[in-house]
Write a protein that holds these residues in place. Structure first.
Motif, PDB file in Angstrom:
ATOM      1  N   PHE A 238      14.652   1.650 -49.307  1.00 61.43           N
ATOM      2  CA  PHE A 238      15.841   1.800 -50.144  1.00 61.43           C
ATOM      3  C   PHE A 238      16.739   0.575 -50.056  1.00 61.43           C
ATOM      4  O   PHE A 238      17.385   0.209 -51.042  1.00 61.43           O
ATOM      5  CB  PHE A 238      16.598   3.081 -49.804  1.00 61.43           C
ATOM      6  CG  PHE A 238      16.007   4.282 -50.474  1.00 61.43           C
ATOM      7  CD1 PHE A 238      16.307   4.572 -51.792  1.00 61.43           C
ATOM      8  CD2 PHE A 238      15.131   5.110 -49.797  1.00 61.43           C
ATOM      9  CE1 PHE A 238      15.753   5.663 -52.427  1.00 61.43           C
ATOM     10  CE2 PHE A 238      14.569   6.200 -50.419  1.00 61.43           C
ATOM     11  CZ  PHE A 238      14.880   6.484 -51.737  1.00 61.43           C
TER      12      PHE A 238
ATOM     13  N   SER B  28      14.609   3.996 -45.085  1.00 56.66           N
ATOM     14  CA  SER B  28      15.813   3.193 -45.307  1.00 56.66           C
ATOM     15  C   SER B  28      15.518   1.731 -45.628  1.00 56.66           C
ATOM     16  O   SER B  28      16.224   1.127 -46.435  1.00 56.66           O
ATOM     17  CB  SER B  28      16.728   3.294 -44.097  1.00 56.66           C
ATOM     18  OG  SER B  28      16.046   2.898 -42.924  1.00 56.66           O
TER      19      SER B  28
ATOM     20  N   ARG C  37      18.251  10.821 -51.271  1.00 60.26           N
ATOM     21  CA  ARG C  37      19.047  10.630 -50.054  1.00 60.26           C
ATOM     22  C   ARG C  37      19.479  11.965 -49.476  1.00 60.26           C
ATOM     23  O   ARG C  37      19.563  12.127 -48.263  1.00 60.26           O
ATOM     24  CB  ARG C  37      20.284   9.771 -50.378  1.00 60.26           C
ATOM     25  CG  ARG C  37      21.202   9.572 -49.202  1.00 60.26           C
ATOM     26  CD  ARG C  37      22.367   8.658 -49.580  1.00 60.26           C
ATOM     27  NE  ARG C  37      23.362   8.689 -48.540  1.00 60.26           N
ATOM     28  CZ  ARG C  37      24.535   9.283 -48.655  1.00 60.26           C
ATOM     29  NH1 ARG C  37      24.887   9.885 -49.775  1.00 60.26           N
ATOM     30  NH2 ARG C  37      25.384   9.264 -47.658  1.00 60.26           N
TER      31      ARG C  37
ATOM     32  N   TYR D 151      19.759   7.491 -45.790  1.00 63.29           N
ATOM     33  CA  TYR D 151      18.633   7.221 -46.679  1.00 63.29           C
ATOM     34  C   TYR D 151      17.323   7.346 -45.920  1.00 63.29           C
ATOM     35  O   TYR D 151      17.147   6.721 -44.878  1.00 63.29           O
ATOM     36  CB  TYR D 151      18.741   5.806 -47.265  1.00 63.29           C
ATOM     37  CG  TYR D 151      19.794   5.662 -48.328  1.00 63.29           C
ATOM     38  CD1 TYR D 151      19.491   5.875 -49.657  1.00 63.29           C
ATOM     39  CD2 TYR D 151      21.098   5.300 -48.009  1.00 63.29           C
ATOM     40  CE1 TYR D 151      20.456   5.736 -50.643  1.00 63.29           C
ATOM     41  CE2 TYR D 151      22.066   5.159 -48.982  1.00 63.29           C
ATOM     42  CZ  TYR D 151      21.733   5.379 -50.304  1.00 63.29           C
ATOM     43  OH  TYR D 151      22.692   5.247 -51.259  1.00 63.29           O
TER      44      TYR D 151
END
Length: 164
Positions: A57, A54, A163, A51
């Motif tokens: 996310f 990250s 992603r 991701y």
């Protein structure tokens, strides 16, 4: 108005169980509750899973799981809460899938949570819910649940496309 039925009690038990489980998963990610790693550790794990951004996310996953779980447990905006659980679990399946439904790398748990979220989006929360008692929402018509499920799939797909 007829009395609450076994269906209403069954939906309450299902919503409360799945809702508490999902709320716990989300708060593990966000705050490190229940033995979780918190946002920094979850962000590092998300980075290893490919991701970008990250930590962002990881926060999105944690908020989605926490709010979706709380919504299911309380019976609050149930179709959207079910869609949140569905979308989060689609992403979870995508990153842990290794070709088997069962086993150490299986996704049976994620499938169960995803299908339960979708099912509750379609059935609604039953009478023992905020939707019923405070918001005056009746049982959702199937198009509302179907639209919520489509929203869950679309948003999960967007995250997975980002992603890469």
């Amino acid at each position: 108005m007829p009395a609450a039925s076994g269906r209403d009690v069954g939906l309450l038990l299902l919503r409360a169980t799945i809702g508490v489980i999902m709320f716990g998963h989300g708060t593990e990610k966000l705050f490190g509750w229940f033995g979780g790693g918190g946002l920094d550790a979850t962000g590092a794990s998300f980075s290893k899973l490919g991701y970008p951004a990250s930590r962002v996310f990881a926060a999105v996953a944690g908020v989605t799981e926490s709010l979706g779980g709380a919504g299911l447990a309380l019976g609050l905006l149930t179709p959207l809460a079910g869609a949140a659980v569905l979308g989060a679990m689609i992403n979870a399946m995508a990153v842990v899938w290794h070709g088997s439904l069962y086993g150490d790398n299986g996704v049976e748990y994620e499938v169960l949570l995803a299908v339960t979220g979708a099912s509750l989006a379609l059935t609604g929360p039953g009478r023992h819910s905020i939707d019923h008692h405070l918001l005056g929402l009746g049982e959702p018509r199937w198009p509302v649940g179907a639209a919520a499920i489509i929203l869950g799939f679309v948003l999960a797909a967007v995250v997975l496309l980002i992603r890469g």
